[in-house]
Design a protein around this motif. Sequence first.
Motif, PDB file in Angstrom:
ATOM      1  N   HIS A 122       6.360   1.106  -0.506  1.00 16.80           N
ATOM      2  CA  HIS A 122       5.365   1.382  -1.617  1.00 16.80           C
ATOM      3  C   HIS A 122       4.066   1.690  -1.066  1.00 16.80           C
ATOM      4  CE1 HIS A 122       2.595  -0.710  -4.391  1.00 16.80           C
ATOM      5  NE2 HIS A 122       3.381  -0.056  -5.402  1.00 16.80           N
ATOM      6  N   LEU A 135       8.063   8.040 -14.053  1.00 18.13           N
ATOM      7  CA  LEU A 135       7.531   6.936 -14.164  1.00 18.13           C
ATOM      8  C   LEU A 135       6.004   6.949 -14.888  1.00 18.13           C
ATOM      9  CD1 LEU A 135       7.175   3.677 -14.033  1.00 18.13           C
ATOM     10  CD2 LEU A 135       6.432   4.059 -11.687  1.00 18.13           C
ATOM     11  N   PRO A 175      -0.152  -5.442  -4.808  1.00 17.97           N
ATOM     12  CA  PRO A 175       0.214  -4.243  -4.530  1.00 17.97           C
ATOM     13  C   PRO A 175       0.471  -3.323  -5.703  1.00 17.97           C
ATOM     14  CG  PRO A 175       1.339  -5.758  -3.152  1.00 17.97           C
ATOM     15  CD  PRO A 175       0.533  -6.518  -4.406  1.00 17.97           C
ATOM     16  N   HIS A 176       1.288  -4.020  -6.777  1.00 20.93           N
ATOM     17  CA  HIS A 176       1.533  -3.136  -7.913  1.00 20.93           C
ATOM     18  C   HIS A 176       0.523  -3.133  -9.067  1.00 20.93           C
ATOM     19  CE1 HIS A 176       5.735  -2.470  -6.390  1.00 20.93           C
ATOM     20  NE2 HIS A 176       5.421  -3.635  -6.030  1.00 20.93           N
ATOM     21  N   PHE A 230      -5.750   8.943  -9.241  1.00 24.42           N
ATOM     22  CA  PHE A 230      -6.317   8.035 -10.366  1.00 24.42           C
ATOM     23  C   PHE A 230      -7.462   7.313 -10.389  1.00 24.42           C
ATOM     24  CE2 PHE A 230      -1.676   9.132 -10.630  1.00 24.42           C
ATOM     25  CZ  PHE A 230      -1.650   9.372 -11.890  1.00 24.42           C
ATOM     26  N   GLY A 269      -1.536  -6.434 -14.449  1.00 21.02           N
ATOM     27  CA  GLY A 269      -0.792  -7.087 -13.235  1.00 21.02           C
ATOM     28  C   GLY A 269      -1.696  -7.196 -12.065  1.00 21.02           C
TER      29      GLY A 269
END
Length: 456
Positions: A118, A265, A399-400, A129, A396
């Motif tokens: 990840h 995704l 890490p995500h 981004f 969230g």
Amino acid sequence: MDSGPRALQLIDRARRALDWGPIKYRGDYPIARGNLPLIGHLADVHFELPAFLARSRAELGDVFWISLGRRVWILYVCGAQSLQALQMGVFSNTHLQRQKGIVLIAGKSLLTQDGDNHRRMRNAMHATFLPRGLNSAKVGARVAVALEELTRRWATQGHAYVLRDTRDTALSVIFELFGIARADVPTFRSRYEDLILSNLGIDLDFPGAPIRRARSARVWIDRSFSSLVSGARARPQQDTLLDSLAQPAADGSLNDEELIDNLRLVILAGHETIASIMAWITLRVAADGALWDALCAEVGDAPIPTTIEEAKRFPLAEAVFRETVRMHPPFSFTTRMALQDTVLGNHSIRARTAVGVDLYGAGRDAAVFPRPESFDPTRWLGRTTPPTVSELAQFGGGPHFCLGYHLAWLEAVEHIVALVRSMRAAKKRPALKGALPTPRFLSTEHPSGSTLVQFS
Ligand code: HEM
């Protein structure tokens, strides 16, 4: 006509007929009432999540099982305590690799990975981004053109079914940002609609079945993305977000398969969410004349901002974005799986349990947001420090944490400024007939597509 109320009556009847008597348990924790054959609690979650959570919490306490059909069980942990799971290394996302609907969409993208894998993917993607990456790909300027077109059309028409339009625009925007030609957008859109059918939880496979259409859409999308990726790899200049992602990154590039999985995704995550938020923003400002006047005063004659730096010059618009995300989080919850026995808040969690992290409840935590049920953008004004982890929970955490946070922020502020400019030019203002619509919660929280706003 909205089919919600009728469906709710049927669910209620089924629930009463099938699920009465003593509470059932799975291991240490109770199962929420209303677990219907095949669909589990899906209908409760979709149609009336807040009431369902409140009812279950009152009867069962802060932790209970819910079923999302397809034998997917989640141990739902209510309120802000569940946010700790996002920061704890013992909780992982790899359980998503076993959920058929998610795998078809997210494959081996960063959503379904953890640890080194990840980190490597995220490092390869995150600069694209960040505000600077968005500026290099001229994202803000491209979004401005699309939103100006949308809001001018609304002013001319005098009314709009907002969600239908924001979905169309958000999808066209995200396709364009990744270099998909305008002429190809309708075909991509219909393939994506088929792909999302995999979320329905219906696995029966026959000609025309949702899962078969979703699989065939995935084959088509991947073939198309594969040629887009080859083109981007061969181009030296970086005109789109895809060009930027396709360049070799210092800390481990994505191979073609990984890039395609992540592209699939990001295109999904990058339009459903922001489309719902732009729709809710439109409804919220249409419902509150004083807020509309204050936004008009803030915008004045200013152009649509095209960078985060410029967007910061519209603090009230930014506050409306943050308050809308707090009250209408596109994802009401996210999930993590415990890799070993552990403790979350005061609750023991067994290894291999999928935990539901309550993003909806975290946004209504009175300790963080006084008077949580009141839509009050001013709570975000006058800050000298960035929002805290708890205030950003609807994106969230750990890490995500949402990869598209800055993109969402920029698009939302651009939407508000474009709306104000277009309505003022036409000497109109938005108005909502009746009350705010009742939200639906799957796959993202959204107002009904038939909700109408007048511009007059
Ligand atoms: C207001 C709009 C948005 C909200 C509220 C939102 C919320 C979220 C949430 C809750 C997660 C899961 C985080 C977790 O489980 O810890 C997430 C992940 C993600 N979001 Fe967003 N999102 C939004 C817009 C976007 C946009 C515009 C994009 C497009 C780039 C995007 C791309 C992603 C991706 C790729 C992930 C997975 C990140 C990872 O697993 O490392 N999101 N988002």
